[in-house]
Design a protein around this motif. Sequence first.
Motif, mmCIF file in Angstrom:
data_model
loop_
_atom_site.group_PDB
_atom_site.id
_atom_site.type_symbol
_atom_site.label_atom_id
_atom_site.label_comp_id
_atom_site.label_asym_id
_atom_site.label_seq_id
_atom_site.Cartn_x
_atom_site.Cartn_y
_atom_site.Cartn_z
ATOM 1 N N THR A 124 -2.908 0.205 -11.095
ATOM 2 C CA THR A 124 -1.845 -0.592 -11.717
ATOM 3 C C THR A 124 -2.151 -0.818 -13.186
ATOM 4 O O THR A 124 -3.307 -0.862 -13.602
ATOM 5 N N THR A 168 -5.825 10.431 -6.607
ATOM 6 C CA THR A 168 -4.696 10.621 -5.695
ATOM 7 C C THR A 168 -3.413 10.067 -6.297
ATOM 8 O O THR A 168 -2.377 10.721 -6.278
ATOM 9 N N TYR A 169 -3.485 8.874 -6.823
ATOM 10 C CA TYR A 169 -2.322 8.194 -7.394
ATOM 11 C C TYR A 169 -2.590 7.933 -8.868
ATOM 12 O O TYR A 169 -3.733 7.861 -9.307
ATOM 13 N N ASP A 199 -7.553 -0.945 -10.005
ATOM 14 C CA ASP A 199 -7.260 -0.280 -8.737
ATOM 15 C C ASP A 199 -7.678 -1.236 -7.626
ATOM 16 O O ASP A 199 -8.848 -1.598 -7.536
ATOM 17 N N CYS A 215 -5.731 1.229 4.219
ATOM 18 C CA CYS A 215 -4.710 1.094 3.172
ATOM 19 C C CYS A 215 -5.192 1.730 1.872
ATOM 20 O O CYS A 215 -6.349 1.588 1.486
ATOM 21 N N GLU A 216 -4.285 2.448 1.214
ATOM 22 C CA GLU A 216 -4.568 3.090 -0.074
ATOM 23 C C GLU A 216 -3.628 2.518 -1.117
ATOM 24 O O GLU A 216 -2.434 2.377 -0.876
ATOM 25 N N TYR A 217 -4.196 2.215 -2.289
ATOM 26 C CA TYR A 217 -3.420 1.588 -3.350
ATOM 27 C C TYR A 217 -3.444 2.449 -4.601
ATOM 28 O O TYR A 217 -4.464 3.032 -4.944
ATOM 29 N N ALA A 218 -2.323 2.478 -5.282
ATOM 30 C CA ALA A 218 -2.237 3.185 -6.563
ATOM 31 C C ALA A 218 -2.832 2.288 -7.647
ATOM 32 O O ALA A 218 -2.818 1.058 -7.524
ATOM 33 N N THR A 261 -5.745 7.538 -13.365
ATOM 34 C CA THR A 261 -5.643 8.095 -12.021
ATOM 35 C C THR A 261 -6.898 7.781 -11.212
ATOM 36 O O THR A 261 -7.994 7.711 -11.767
ATOM 37 N N ALA A 266 0.832 -1.213 0.000
ATOM 38 C CA ALA A 266 0.000 0.000 0.000
ATOM 39 C C ALA A 266 0.863 1.259 0.000
ATOM 40 O O ALA A 266 1.995 1.259 0.486
ATOM 41 N N GLN A 267 0.300 2.322 -0.532
ATOM 42 C CA GLN A 267 0.994 3.607 -0.588
ATOM 43 C C GLN A 267 1.209 4.198 0.796
ATOM 44 O O GLN A 267 2.164 4.920 1.027
ATOM 45 N N ASN A 268 0.328 3.910 1.732
ATOM 46 C CA ASN A 268 0.406 4.481 3.078
ATOM 47 C C ASN A 268 0.758 3.426 4.131
ATOM 48 O O ASN A 268 0.312 3.492 5.268
#
Length: 158
Positions: free
Chosen positions: A48, A129-130, A76, A43-46, A126, A29-31
């Motif tokens: 793919t 956010t990511y 995502d 959890c935050e995911y970018a 996008t 996760a990004q965070n």
Amino acid sequence: MNKKLHLFFCLSLLVTFIVADDGCTDPVAQNFDPLADNDDGTCEYAPTFNEPDPVNLSFNEDTGPHSITLSDYFSDQDEDNLSYQIESIQDNSSILSSASINSNIFLALTINEHDFGVVNITINATDGTYDVSGTFSFTIDSVNDTPEITAVNNQSPT
């Protein structure tokens, strides 16, 4: 005997505190929080790009228009809605008549008649956010066209 009892009483009052931190425990996760012990669902995911970059696709000339469903190639993990835009187009031979994102779902392509070669299009996805980019390499194959006969005006011998 009084001293032994007093020492035992002091040792029995020792208290251990265990502190558990909540946070994102997924290292992908990004965070990601390496200090978190309990996953709290934040959890935050970018997004793919799910394919090898570039994705190689081919069409015959004089066909189309063509439409590519972008969600077949981008995803995502936390299921955020993705928005797409064309980041770049490499079309050295001017093969494309048009390229656009339609309904935020499809990459739509129109190829000029009788043109062939390779076109590379990079798409950015996008979740607000990511973001992530992926390239599509389109090979437009030449097709042997049926010969056409055109009328010839009367000619005089020279």
